[in-house]
Design a protein around this motif. Structure first.
Motif, PDB file in Angstrom:
ATOM      1  N   PHE A  64      28.373  45.347  29.693  1.00 46.37           N
ATOM      2  CA  PHE A  64      29.019  44.625  29.321  1.00 46.37           C
ATOM      3  C   PHE A  64      30.676  44.430  29.006  1.00 46.37           C
ATOM      4  CE2 PHE A  64      25.846  47.519  26.540  1.00 46.37           C
ATOM      5  CZ  PHE A  64      25.427  46.446  25.984  1.00 46.37           C
ATOM      6  N   PRO A  65      30.663  43.191  28.645  1.00 43.35           N
ATOM      7  CA  PRO A  65      32.373  42.218  29.308  1.00 43.35           C
ATOM      8  C   PRO A  65      33.742  43.718  29.059  1.00 43.35           C
ATOM      9  CG  PRO A  65      31.159  41.122  27.986  1.00 43.35           C
ATOM     10  CD  PRO A  65      30.089  41.739  28.112  1.00 43.35           C
ATOM     11  N   ASN A  66      33.523  44.268  27.745  1.00 45.28           N
ATOM     12  CA  ASN A  66      34.526  45.049  27.573  1.00 45.28           C
ATOM     13  C   ASN A  66      34.922  46.021  28.711  1.00 45.28           C
ATOM     14  OD1 ASN A  66      32.438  47.113  26.986  1.00 45.28           O
ATOM     15  ND2 ASN A  66      33.615  47.866  25.554  1.00 45.28           N
ATOM     16  N   MET A  67      33.830  46.403  29.788  1.00 42.50           N
ATOM     17  CA  MET A  67      33.078  47.149  30.797  1.00 42.50           C
ATOM     18  C   MET A  67      34.341  46.536  32.281  1.00 42.50           C
ATOM     19  SD  MET A  67      30.000  49.144  29.667  1.00 42.50           S
ATOM     20  CE  MET A  67      30.122  50.776  30.630  1.00 42.50           C
ATOM     21  N   TRP A  68      34.108  45.567  32.404  1.00 44.99           N
ATOM     22  CA  TRP A  68      34.067  44.750  33.567  1.00 44.99           C
ATOM     23  C   TRP A  68      35.605  44.319  34.014  1.00 44.99           C
ATOM     24  CZ3 TRP A  68      31.752  39.232  32.593  1.00 44.99           C
ATOM     25  CH2 TRP A  68      30.706  38.874  32.233  1.00 44.99           C
ATOM     26  N   PHE A  69      36.699  45.087  33.181  1.00 45.20           N
ATOM     27  CA  PHE A  69      38.467  45.242  33.544  1.00 45.20           C
ATOM     28  C   PHE A  69      38.661  46.192  34.009  1.00 45.20           C
ATOM     29  CE2 PHE A  69      37.031  41.142  31.559  1.00 45.20           C
ATOM     30  CZ  PHE A  69      37.462  40.229  32.513  1.00 45.20           C
ATOM     31  N   THR A  70      37.818  47.140  33.527  1.00 50.29           N
ATOM     32  CA  THR A  70      37.954  48.892  33.738  1.00 50.29           C
ATOM     33  C   THR A  70      38.087  49.559  35.228  1.00 50.29           C
ATOM     34  OG1 THR A  70      36.669  49.567  32.357  1.00 50.29           O
ATOM     35  CG2 THR A  70      38.148  49.292  31.307  1.00 50.29           C
ATOM     36  N   PRO A  71      38.899  50.339  35.190  1.00 48.31           N
ATOM     37  CA  PRO A  71      38.561  50.730  36.808  1.00 48.31           C
ATOM     38  C   PRO A  71      36.575  52.159  37.230  1.00 48.31           C
ATOM     39  CG  PRO A  71      40.552  51.790  35.672  1.00 48.31           C
ATOM     40  CD  PRO A  71      39.711  51.046  35.257  1.00 48.31           C
ATOM     41  N   GLY A  72      36.577  51.969  37.533  1.00 46.12           N
ATOM     42  CA  GLY A  72      34.876  52.957  37.923  1.00 46.12           C
ATOM     43  C   GLY A  72      35.890  53.877  39.022  1.00 46.12           C
ATOM     44  N   GLN A  73      35.010  55.401  37.932  1.00 46.79           N
ATOM     45  CA  GLN A  73      35.943  56.200  39.151  1.00 46.79           C
ATOM     46  C   GLN A  73      35.769  56.575  40.682  1.00 46.79           C
ATOM     47  OE1 GLN A  73      34.056  59.718  37.671  1.00 46.79           O
ATOM     48  NE2 GLN A  73      35.260  59.492  35.078  1.00 46.79           N
ATOM     49  N   GLN A  74      34.029  55.480  41.197  1.00 49.38           N
ATOM     50  CA  GLN A  74      33.578  55.708  42.168  1.00 49.38           C
ATOM     51  C   GLN A  74      33.918  54.497  42.932  1.00 49.38           C
ATOM     52  OE1 GLN A  74      31.787  58.342  43.766  1.00 49.38           O
ATOM     53  NE2 GLN A  74      32.066  59.177  41.727  1.00 49.38           N
ATOM     54  N   VAL A  75      34.056  52.794  41.926  1.00 47.20           N
ATOM     55  CA  VAL A  75      34.280  51.640  43.392  1.00 47.20           C
ATOM     56  C   VAL A  75      35.168  51.653  42.567  1.00 47.20           C
ATOM     57  CG1 VAL A  75      31.449  51.128  42.899  1.00 47.20           C
ATOM     58  CG2 VAL A  75      33.410  50.691  41.300  1.00 47.20           C
TER      59      VAL A  75
END
Length: 209
Positions: free
Chosen positions: A107-118
Motif C-alpha cells: 500500500f502507499p504508506n509502505m512505499w516510502f519506508t526503507p526495506g530491510q533487504q532493498v
C-alpha cells in the motif's frame, strides 16, 4: 468451477454443444484428480481425524502459520501476522481483506519506508511499479466492462482476483505476495491493455467525428 460454469453458460446462450471445450475441461479435471493435493500437510501437525484428509481451511491455516513462523526473526514488511484461522468461517471472513492485499499491496504508506533487504531505492521502485499497477487495474475494470458480454473476460478477471487473494490468504510477507502474484497480474495486464485500446479507439472516433 468458474470455467465449468462459464462454459455451461456459453453453451446455453449459443444453444449448441461445444465438444472440444468440454473435452479440454474433462482433461484438466482428470489431471487435478491425479496430481497430489496442493498444500500438503502432515497429520502430526494438526489435530484431525486420522482417517480423513485435512480440510482445505486446515491446509491454508497451516501454510499461513508456517509463513508467520518463518518470518518471525525478520518481520520486514509482514502484514496481518496476528490473523489466525481456526475454522472455515475465519477463512471466508478474511477473504475480502486477502483480495485487497493480493491486488493492492504494498500500500502507499509502505512505499516510502526503507526495506530491510532493498533499502529506500528498492521500496521507491516497488512503489512506482504499484502506481502503474493501480493504473492497469483501473484500465482492467474498463476493459472488462467494454467486453462484459464476452465470458472469457470474466474468466480472466475472476482467475486473477481469486489467485491473488489465495496467495494473500497463506502468505504474510508483502514481498512474497508481490512476487508470487505475477502470473495473475499478467492476466490483469491483458485486460488492462484491452481497456486502454478501447479508450484510445473511442477518442480517435470522437476526433474524426
Amino acid at each position: 468451477m468458474i470455467t465449468i460454469f462459464l462454459l455451461i453458460l456459453r453453451q446455453l446462450r449459443e444453444r449448441r454443444l461445444l465438444v472440444v471445450n468440454l473435452c479440454c475441461v474433462l482433461l484438466v479435471l482428470g489431471a487435478l484428480a491425479l496430481v497430489p493435493k496442493a498444500l500438503p500437510l502432515s497429520r502430526s501437525r494438526v489435530t484431525v481425524d486420522p482417517v480423513r484428509e485435512p480440510a482445505l481451511w486446515q491446509r491454508i491455516a497451516y501454510t499461513r502459520r508456517s509463513a508467520i513462523r518463518g518470518n518471525s526473526l525478520h518481520p520486514g514488511s509482514d502484514i496481518d501476522t496476528d490473523v489466525r484461522f481456526d475454522g472455515a468461517l475465519d477463512v471466508i471472513r478474511y477473504s475480502p481483506r486477502a483480495v485487497i492485499i493480493g491486488l493492492f499491496a504494498p500500500f502507499p504508506n509502505m512505499w516510502f519506508t526503507p526495506g530491510q533487504q532493498v533499502g529506500w531505492l528498492g521500496k521507491l521502485l516497488a512503489g512506482f511499479e504499484m502506481l502503474l499497477t493501480y493504473i492497469i487495474e483501473l484500465l482492467c475494470v474498463v476493459g472488462t466492462w467494454q467486453r462484459r458480454k464476452q465470458l472469457a473476460s470474466w474468466l480472466l478477471i475472476s482467475t486473477a482476483v481469486i489467485g491473488a487473494g489465495s496467495i494473500a490468504l497463506m502468505m504474510v510477507n508483502v514481498g512474497s505476495i508481490y512476487r508470487l502474484r505475477y502470473p495473475f497480474w499478467m492476466l490483469l495486464v491483458v485486460l488492462g491493455s484491452g481497456g486502454l485500446v478501447g479508450l484510445l479507439s473511442k477518442v480517435s472516433r470522437e476526433k474524426k467525428a
